[in-house]
Motif scaffolding. Structure first.
Motif, PDB file in Angstrom:
ATOM      1  N   VAL A   1       0.827  -1.203   0.000  1.00  0.00           N
ATOM      2  CA  VAL A   1       0.000   0.000   0.000  1.00  0.00           C
ATOM      3  C   VAL A   1       0.866   1.259   0.000  1.00  0.00           C
TER       4      VAL A   1
ATOM      5  N   ALA B   1      -3.140   5.745   9.456  1.00  0.00           N
ATOM      6  CA  ALA B   1      -3.294   4.712   8.420  1.00  0.00           C
ATOM      7  C   ALA B   1      -2.020   3.888   8.298  1.00  0.00           C
TER       8      ALA B   1
ATOM      9  N   THR C   1      -2.543  -1.036  -3.745  1.00  0.00           N
ATOM     10  CA  THR C   1      -3.484   0.033  -3.398  1.00  0.00           C
ATOM     11  C   THR C   1      -2.722   1.322  -3.143  1.00  0.00           C
TER      12      THR C   1
ATOM     13  N   LEU D   1      -2.283   0.017   8.979  1.00  0.00           N
ATOM     14  CA  LEU D   1      -1.974  -0.903   7.885  1.00  0.00           C
ATOM     15  C   LEU D   1      -0.884  -1.889   8.320  1.00  0.00           C
TER      16      LEU D   1
ATOM     17  N   ILE E   1      -7.850   4.553  -3.064  1.00  0.00           N
ATOM     18  CA  ILE E   1      -8.831   4.929  -2.043  1.00  0.00           C
ATOM     19  C   ILE E   1      -8.775   6.435  -1.832  1.00  0.00           C
TER      20      ILE E   1
ATOM     21  N   ASN F   1      -9.720   8.979   0.519  1.00  0.00           N
ATOM     22  CA  ASN F   1     -10.151   9.190   1.900  1.00  0.00           C
ATOM     23  C   ASN F   1     -10.933  10.496   1.987  1.00  0.00           C
TER      24      ASN F   1
ATOM     25  N   ILE G   1       0.991   5.233   0.545  1.00  0.00           N
ATOM     26  CA  ILE G   1       0.248   6.265   1.266  1.00  0.00           C
ATOM     27  C   ILE G   1       0.702   7.613   0.728  1.00  0.00           C
TER      28      ILE G   1
ATOM     29  N   CYS H   1     -12.836   5.453   3.868  1.00  0.00           N
ATOM     30  CA  CYS H   1     -11.809   5.729   4.865  1.00  0.00           C
ATOM     31  C   CYS H   1     -10.995   4.457   5.087  1.00  0.00           C
ATOM     32  N   THR H   2      -9.711   4.538   4.831  1.00  0.00           N
ATOM     33  CA  THR H   2      -8.839   3.381   5.002  1.00  0.00           C
ATOM     34  C   THR H   2      -8.952   2.818   6.419  1.00  0.00           C
TER      35      THR H   2
ATOM     36  N   SER I   1      -3.192  10.178   7.955  1.00  0.00           N
ATOM     37  CA  SER I   1      -2.241   9.411   7.139  1.00  0.00           C
ATOM     38  C   SER I   1      -1.250   8.658   8.028  1.00  0.00           C
TER      39      SER I   1
ATOM     40  N   PHE J   1     -11.071  -3.961   3.915  1.00  0.00           N
ATOM     41  CA  PHE J   1      -9.891  -3.538   3.164  1.00  0.00           C
ATOM     42  C   PHE J   1      -9.410  -4.618   2.205  1.00  0.00           C
TER      43      PHE J   1
ATOM     44  N   THR K   1      -3.566   4.798  -1.229  1.00  0.00           N
ATOM     45  CA  THR K   1      -4.538   5.472  -0.381  1.00  0.00           C
ATOM     46  C   THR K   1      -4.129   6.941  -0.283  1.00  0.00           C
TER      47      THR K   1
END
Length: 122
Positions: free
Chosen positions: A5, A21, A59, A25, A85, A87, A7, A110-111, A18, A120, A61
């Protein structure tokens, strides 16, 4: 399935979503790739200056104002993640349409909520 992922708009401020997240994650076993040209690392996790530095991301985000996001659309398209995603506060119908046209799934979600509600990994 655990994901790789990115970010976009990562922060080392513990009060930013963030940052939360990134931590959540990791807690859920995903591999995180924070992206922020102004940071070198967040709690030992190396930070990339650009999405161009990454490969094989599942992904992306987003934690970035949509007006600043436009400069990253081509980089997202080149990265070809499975999904992006958006957010809360990052939504952009134009950018979503551009990504969807390229075959990239987009979600306005929203993650953090997705992780906590087991949505997710799908």
């Amino acid at each position: 399935m655990k994901e790789k992922v990115a970010i976009l708009g990562a922060s080392k401020n513990p009060e930013r979503y963030s940052y939360l997240a990134l931590k959540m994650l990791q807690e859920y076993g995903h591999t995180v790739f924070p992206v922020n040209p102004g940071l070198e690392e967040i709690e030992g996790v190396p930070v990339s200056a650009s999405l161009n530095d990454l490969k094989n991301i599942d992904t992306v985000t987003l934690y970035m104002n949509p007006t600043n996001l436009q400069a990253h659309v081509d980089k997202i398209l080149q990265l070809k993640p499975r999904r992006v995603i958006f957010n809360p506060g990052t939504e952009s119908r134009d950018i979503e349409a551009t990504l969807q046209k390229a075959g990239i799934e987009t979600l306005e979600a929203c993650t953090l909520v997705m992780l906590r509600t087991n949505q997710f990994e799908k």
